[in-house]
Design a protein around this motif. Sequence first.
Motif, PDB file in Angstrom:
ATOM      1  N   MET A  47       0.783  -1.381   0.130  1.00 36.00           N
ATOM      2  CA  MET A  47      -0.125   0.071  -0.171  1.00 36.00           C
ATOM      3  C   MET A  47       0.850   1.193   0.022  1.00 36.00           C
ATOM      4  O   MET A  47       0.534   2.228  -0.781  1.00 36.00           O
ATOM      5  CB  MET A  47      -1.074   0.020   1.063  1.00 36.00           C
ATOM      6  CG  MET A  47      -2.034   1.161   1.298  1.00 36.00           C
ATOM      7  SD  MET A  47      -2.743   1.699  -0.078  1.00 36.00           S
ATOM      8  CE  MET A  47      -4.235   0.702   0.262  1.00 36.00           C
ATOM      9  N   THR A  48       2.061   1.315   0.812  1.00 30.47           N
ATOM     10  CA  THR A  48       2.763   2.472   0.743  1.00 30.47           C
ATOM     11  C   THR A  48       3.503   2.739  -0.526  1.00 30.47           C
ATOM     12  O   THR A  48       3.345   3.854  -1.171  1.00 30.47           O
ATOM     13  CB  THR A  48       3.897   2.273   1.859  1.00 30.47           C
ATOM     14  OG1 THR A  48       3.714   2.017   2.984  1.00 30.47           O
ATOM     15  CG2 THR A  48       5.043   3.430   1.634  1.00 30.47           C
ATOM     16  N   ARG A  49       3.694   1.660  -1.364  1.00 32.52           N
ATOM     17  CA  ARG A  49       4.426   1.783  -2.838  1.00 32.52           C
ATOM     18  C   ARG A  49       3.278   2.344  -3.820  1.00 32.52           C
ATOM     19  O   ARG A  49       3.504   3.148  -4.466  1.00 32.52           O
ATOM     20  CB  ARG A  49       4.772   0.296  -3.387  1.00 32.52           C
ATOM     21  CG  ARG A  49       6.096  -0.175  -2.669  1.00 32.52           C
ATOM     22  CD  ARG A  49       7.174   0.751  -2.405  1.00 32.52           C
ATOM     23  NE  ARG A  49       7.584   1.358  -3.565  1.00 32.52           N
ATOM     24  CZ  ARG A  49       8.380   2.336  -3.765  1.00 32.52           C
ATOM     25  NH1 ARG A  49       9.120   2.895  -2.643  1.00 32.52           N
ATOM     26  NH2 ARG A  49       8.929   2.665  -4.978  1.00 32.52           N
ATOM     27  N   HIS A  50       2.177   1.727  -3.331  1.00 30.49           N
ATOM     28  CA  HIS A  50       0.869   2.209  -4.207  1.00 30.49           C
ATOM     29  C   HIS A  50       0.569   3.896  -4.087  1.00 30.49           C
ATOM     30  O   HIS A  50       0.212   4.573  -5.058  1.00 30.49           O
ATOM     31  CB  HIS A  50      -0.356   1.497  -3.700  1.00 30.49           C
ATOM     32  CG  HIS A  50      -1.578   1.815  -4.619  1.00 30.49           C
ATOM     33  ND1 HIS A  50      -1.740   1.898  -5.760  1.00 30.49           N
ATOM     34  CD2 HIS A  50      -2.957   2.146  -4.182  1.00 30.49           C
ATOM     35  CE1 HIS A  50      -2.917   2.280  -6.412  1.00 30.49           C
ATOM     36  NE2 HIS A  50      -3.655   2.569  -5.145  1.00 30.49           N
ATOM     37  N   ARG A  51       0.600   4.458  -2.665  1.00 36.19           N
ATOM     38  CA  ARG A  51       0.412   5.587  -2.479  1.00 36.19           C
ATOM     39  C   ARG A  51       1.527   6.399  -2.968  1.00 36.19           C
ATOM     40  O   ARG A  51       1.463   7.472  -3.692  1.00 36.19           O
ATOM     41  CB  ARG A  51       0.207   6.023  -0.907  1.00 36.19           C
ATOM     42  CG  ARG A  51      -0.780   5.248  -0.400  1.00 36.19           C
ATOM     43  CD  ARG A  51      -0.848   5.900   1.143  1.00 36.19           C
ATOM     44  NE  ARG A  51      -1.626   5.003   2.041  1.00 36.19           N
ATOM     45  CZ  ARG A  51      -3.047   4.834   2.138  1.00 36.19           C
ATOM     46  NH1 ARG A  51      -3.524   5.657   1.266  1.00 36.19           N
ATOM     47  NH2 ARG A  51      -3.566   4.081   3.116  1.00 36.19           N
ATOM     48  N   LEU A  52       2.737   5.952  -3.075  1.00 37.10           N
ATOM     49  CA  LEU A  52       3.869   6.901  -3.703  1.00 37.10           C
ATOM     50  C   LEU A  52       3.755   6.496  -5.232  1.00 37.10           C
ATOM     51  O   LEU A  52       4.176   7.792  -5.825  1.00 37.10           O
ATOM     52  CB  LEU A  52       5.044   5.987  -3.110  1.00 37.10           C
ATOM     53  CG  LEU A  52       5.648   6.196  -1.740  1.00 37.10           C
ATOM     54  CD1 LEU A  52       6.787   5.508  -1.539  1.00 37.10           C
ATOM     55  CD2 LEU A  52       5.845   7.714  -1.517  1.00 37.10           C
ATOM     56  N   ARG A  53       3.271   5.680  -5.780  1.00 41.88           N
ATOM     57  CA  ARG A  53       3.079   5.685  -7.383  1.00 41.88           C
ATOM     58  C   ARG A  53       2.244   6.572  -7.733  1.00 41.88           C
ATOM     59  O   ARG A  53       2.086   7.181  -8.505  1.00 41.88           O
ATOM     60  CB  ARG A  53       2.633   4.261  -7.619  1.00 41.88           C
ATOM     61  CG  ARG A  53       2.741   3.991  -9.108  1.00 41.88           C
ATOM     62  CD  ARG A  53       2.628   2.395  -9.475  1.00 41.88           C
ATOM     63  NE  ARG A  53       1.759   1.533  -8.453  1.00 41.88           N
ATOM     64  CZ  ARG A  53       2.105   0.708  -7.637  1.00 41.88           C
ATOM     65  NH1 ARG A  53       3.541   0.259  -7.589  1.00 41.88           N
ATOM     66  NH2 ARG A  53       1.256   0.080  -6.931  1.00 41.88           N
ATOM     67  N   GLN A  54       0.981   6.506  -7.008  1.00 44.06           N
ATOM     68  CA  GLN A  54      -0.118   7.620  -7.530  1.00 44.06           C
ATOM     69  C   GLN A  54       0.088   8.928  -6.955  1.00 44.06           C
ATOM     70  O   GLN A  54      -0.581   9.909  -7.644  1.00 44.06           O
ATOM     71  CB  GLN A  54      -1.570   7.206  -6.643  1.00 44.06           C
ATOM     72  CG  GLN A  54      -2.116   5.879  -7.388  1.00 44.06           C
ATOM     73  CD  GLN A  54      -3.613   5.777  -6.790  1.00 44.06           C
ATOM     74  OE1 GLN A  54      -3.974   6.424  -5.777  1.00 44.06           O
ATOM     75  NE2 GLN A  54      -4.552   5.129  -7.510  1.00 44.06           N
ATOM     76  N   GLY A  55       1.397   9.159  -6.109  1.00 48.03           N
ATOM     77  CA  GLY A  55       1.597  10.448  -5.905  1.00 48.03           C
ATOM     78  C   GLY A  55       2.337  11.372  -7.043  1.00 48.03           C
ATOM     79  O   GLY A  55       2.327  12.538  -7.096  1.00 48.03           O
ATOM     80  N   ASN A  56       2.417  10.587  -8.176  1.00 48.80           N
ATOM     81  CA  ASN A  56       3.008  11.172  -9.438  1.00 48.80           C
ATOM     82  C   ASN A  56       1.900  12.146  -9.794  1.00 48.80           C
ATOM     83  O   ASN A  56       2.200  12.704 -10.893  1.00 48.80           O
ATOM     84  CB  ASN A  56       3.355  10.162 -10.335  1.00 48.80           C
ATOM     85  CG  ASN A  56       4.720   9.642  -9.979  1.00 48.80           C
ATOM     86  OD1 ASN A  56       5.710  10.194 -10.196  1.00 48.80           O
ATOM     87  ND2 ASN A  56       4.718   8.166  -9.553  1.00 48.80           N
TER      88      ASN A  56
END
Length: 563
Positions: free
Chosen positions: A488-497
Amino acid sequence: MTWQKAASLDDFGNRDAIGIELAGVPVALFRLGGEVRATSGVCTHELAALADGYVEPADGSIECPLHQARFDIRSGRALCAPAHEDLKVYPVKIDGADILIDLDGAENPKVAPAPAKTKFAVANASGNGRAKAQSEVAEAMAAGIAASNGGPPLRRDYVWPGDDLTLIPDWVYTDQHIYEREIERIFHGRTWNFVALEAEVPDAGDFIRSHVGPTPVVVARAEDGSINVFENRCAHRASEFCRELRGTAKEFVCPYHQWAYDLKGNLIGIPFRRGIGGKGGMPTDFDTQAHGLRKLAVTADRGVVFASYVHDMEPFADYLGPEVLREFEATFNGRKLKVLGHYRHSLPGNWKLYHENLKDPYHATLLHTFLVTFGLLVAGNRSLMLADKSGRHGVMASAKSDAKAISADARKEMRAFKEGLTLREKRFMDFVEEFDSPWSVTMATIWPNLIVQREMNTLGVRQIVPDGPHDFIMKWTMFGFEDDDEEMTRHRLRQGNLMGPAGFLGLEDNEAIKFVQDGMRRVPNGSHLIKLDPQTRTGTADTLISEAAIRAMYKHWREVMDL
């Protein structure tokens, strides 16, 4: 008069300004229609070459390329902050194709007088009221009463066109005195200002630098666990004593004279307070308790910290109102926050334009290719533009749709829609439902300096730091929750783009804000329209094609500003 050849007319080429050096003196030459003018070549605010600036032939002004100070080319007069001193103006004579200048004949520059108290008044812009207001402004200008920034006269009437909320005058965004009044009445007035997340100061001794309006403050957690906010300004000689953006400390020591303060802002140490050998030192009756740092009222709600210069502020829940509070608590739902990172950048626009941008769902359906192409915010989506009862806060909300379901008629209106645009990273648009909310996208604007962003699963807060009427700083803090797993952390960072100064969405908003500010500065004394959705005069709208929330905000703004 001592005439010296400075340049030739051919040297201009297709330019309106050229820089030269004559007898060791930097000079700027300007071509205004059929005449040539000469001024000192360096801005009186900073050492920037004026010939590299922006010439406005319509009003005969030059804008410094460094900090956008403006000067009248013919008179040399400083027209706006940050310049206070006029330019030297040199006599010019044309001899054939040669440009001759008399350096000895320069008119000495003037420095604006000390500021007086601005008279704030409002007149209706129609009929006799408008004529009277314009007459008084003209009289003040004729009397040469200059403002402290070298710009408009101090004695002036601020005229709202026709007392009509669907027209906003440009001075709301460009006037230095209006900006100063905003600091006094809004940021330093009866408002809760976001300053930090509790997760940024989790332990005793942790601190972070922040701002309330343009005023620098320190947010610190004391030994007893309390969170304290105080001005970053030494009580002795006004030095900004805290230099690190964040860290851990047992006390704060001013680097100038080493006055020391505890984590609650109390003065705890003065070097040589009693002097040496019975000489010097502070007065014997000097009270350290009365000379601590200026402290602000503090409240924290679900891990979000706010501060106010007013110590009898209403509770935060009452400040938001029930509808905006519901969306705030949907995002900050009791889970412990985890900071993922920060962005920081400046924007060349008035700070209120960012609030407007997020109370303006109309632009979102037209400007943002990513939003409309992938169905995040589209005309026809289930959506809401919420405004609280006061008009100061708002929430733009939308439920994600299938882009394929957009009607053909809607696509024709949305030029930003790009048929066939696809993502290489298919997981980018995955939406994990985790909030008690019907919306996949919410942008909450909490007056005066906070945006709470929930764009599917990327979460963040944005803090507005005004820096004059024409600029502000945006500080982003991206977060998740401590119970997030690694995926989930990686998903949040990915969508942070999607977000940030160069995000798929943020970049377009930043450019649009600059374009608006440029239009008001370069074509001044105008007004612009916010007439969409006339059925809803102010407040909440259930359509994206509305500007009712912006009108509600300016209704509140005018009440607070007494304008």
